[in-house]
Design an enzyme around this catalytic site. Structure first.
Site, PDB file in Angstrom:
ATOM      1  N   HIS A 123      10.793  17.338  46.307  1.00  0.00           N
ATOM      2  CA  HIS A 123      10.086  18.331  47.127  1.00  0.00           C
ATOM      3  C   HIS A 123       8.580  18.047  47.085  1.00  0.00           C
ATOM      4  O   HIS A 123       8.013  17.774  46.026  1.00  0.00           O
ATOM      5  CB  HIS A 123      10.363  19.746  46.593  1.00  0.00           C
ATOM      6  N   GLU A 125       5.987  19.872  47.171  1.00  0.00           N
ATOM      7  CA  GLU A 125       5.189  20.695  46.240  1.00  0.00           C
ATOM      8  C   GLU A 125       5.274  20.122  44.820  1.00  0.00           C
ATOM      9  O   GLU A 125       4.255  20.014  44.116  1.00  0.00           O
ATOM     10  CB  GLU A 125       5.704  22.143  46.249  1.00  0.00           C
ATOM     11  N   SER A 216      14.621  23.793  54.545  1.00  0.00           N
ATOM     12  CA  SER A 216      13.741  24.691  53.789  1.00  0.00           C
ATOM     13  C   SER A 216      14.400  25.018  52.456  1.00  0.00           C
ATOM     14  O   SER A 216      15.479  25.629  52.412  1.00  0.00           O
ATOM     15  CB  SER A 216      13.511  25.978  54.603  1.00  0.00           C
TER      16      SER A 216
END
Ligand code: F3S
Length: 292
Positions: A123, A125, A216
């Site tokens: 991911h 992030e 998502s």
């Protein structure tokens, strides 16, 4: 048929902020570039493209003087350095809560703690957080944690959208292995509220719809949480995916949405469910809000 919509459904504060920053930047500059998708929602991305935001995966296509948006997930200092060296104008839309995780891992490293990030290593992030320290460990499963040897010190943070149950279990297991364990619970409150509301709502309704991009991670987690307590949970990206057979004998339909799902997509779904049940009562109670 009654439709209940979770109060927290839709854009979180950080995503709303990033979209506003990007739209402002495109208004000022005419054309702006964004490293990766600004948010994990295909339909919102299409809308933003029409406004003049160009989504790119390869930094090399950028030229001196171009304006580039850093999305809410944040990036590593190396990426920022690289963009600066290229002479690009940087518009930083990193969520302040993600920036706080960057600060925390740097602090842990400075204090001499080996750093463990709980989250998905792929991911963006997590990749951005990892880029703030020299050699972080990243773990996403209890099995990985179980394989860790006994340690004298360890500092822990997590992806802001991590599942709270996983975080609890992971910290419990780590506490049995590590002598000096320093843990920052960096799950964003927007995430924990969404997850607990999704669980409560899923327990109250016959059918749950979880609206948001399949790419998502926070929407997928909401779906998993809902599915764990209500087998009639469905992850949909848009109203077109709804199958009216799901609602057979159902009295109450619950709807929630990930932090990257725009309000207009949620409203389309609510209105569609309403249409399926013409004349039905669309009302909200408890943890829910009413959409009229
Ligand atoms: Fe920020 Fe929390 Fe949203 S970290 S991007 S406000 S889920």
């Amino acid at each position: 048929m009654e439709t209940r919509v979770a109060k927290s459904a839709g854009f979180c504060w950080g995503v709303k902020r990033a979209v506003n920053i990007a739209v402002d930047a495109v208004r000022k500059n005419g054309k702006v570039y964004c490293l990766g998708e600004l948010i994990h929602n295909k339909r919102e991305i299409e809308r933003l493209k029409k406004l003049g935001i160009v989504f790119i995966e390869d930094i090399d296509v950028l030229k001196k003087g171009n304006t580039v948006i850093i999305r809410s997930h944040g990036v590593s200092p190396k990426v920022i350095e690289f963009l600066k060296r290229k002479g690009l104008q940087i518009v930083d839309a990193t969520c302040p809560f993600v920036k706080d995780v960057h600060e925390k891992v740097m602090k842990l490293e400075k204090e001499g703690y080996p750093v463990l990030i709980l989250g998905n290593p792929k991911h963006p992030e997590v990749i951005g957080i990892a880029g703030h320290v020299k050699s972080p460990m990243i773990m996403n499963t209890i099995e990985e944690i179980e394989r860790l040897p006994k340690l004298s010190k360890l500092g822990v943070v997590c992806q802001t959208t991590l599942n709270m149950d996983f975080f609890r279990e992971a910290v419990f297991r780590l506490a049995l292995k590590v002598k000096e364990l320093k843990v920052y619970n960096t799950i964003c409150s927007a995430t924990s509220i969404r997850q607990s509301e999704a669980k409560k709502l899923a327990l109250q309704v016959d059918v749950m719809l979880i609206v948001g991009g399949r790419n998502s991670s926070n929407t997928t987690k909401l779906y998993q949480i809902s599915k764990s307590v209500n087998s009639k949970s469905y992850h949909i990206e848009s109203k077109e995916e709804i199958d009216s057979l799901w609602f057979e004998n159902a009295q109450i339909i619950g709807i929630t949405a990930g932090a990257s799902t725009p309000q207009w997509v949620i409203e389309e779904v609510v209105n569609y469910v309403r249409l399926l049940d013409k004349g039905g009562d669309i009302s909200g109670r408890g943890v829910c809000q009413t959409i009229r």
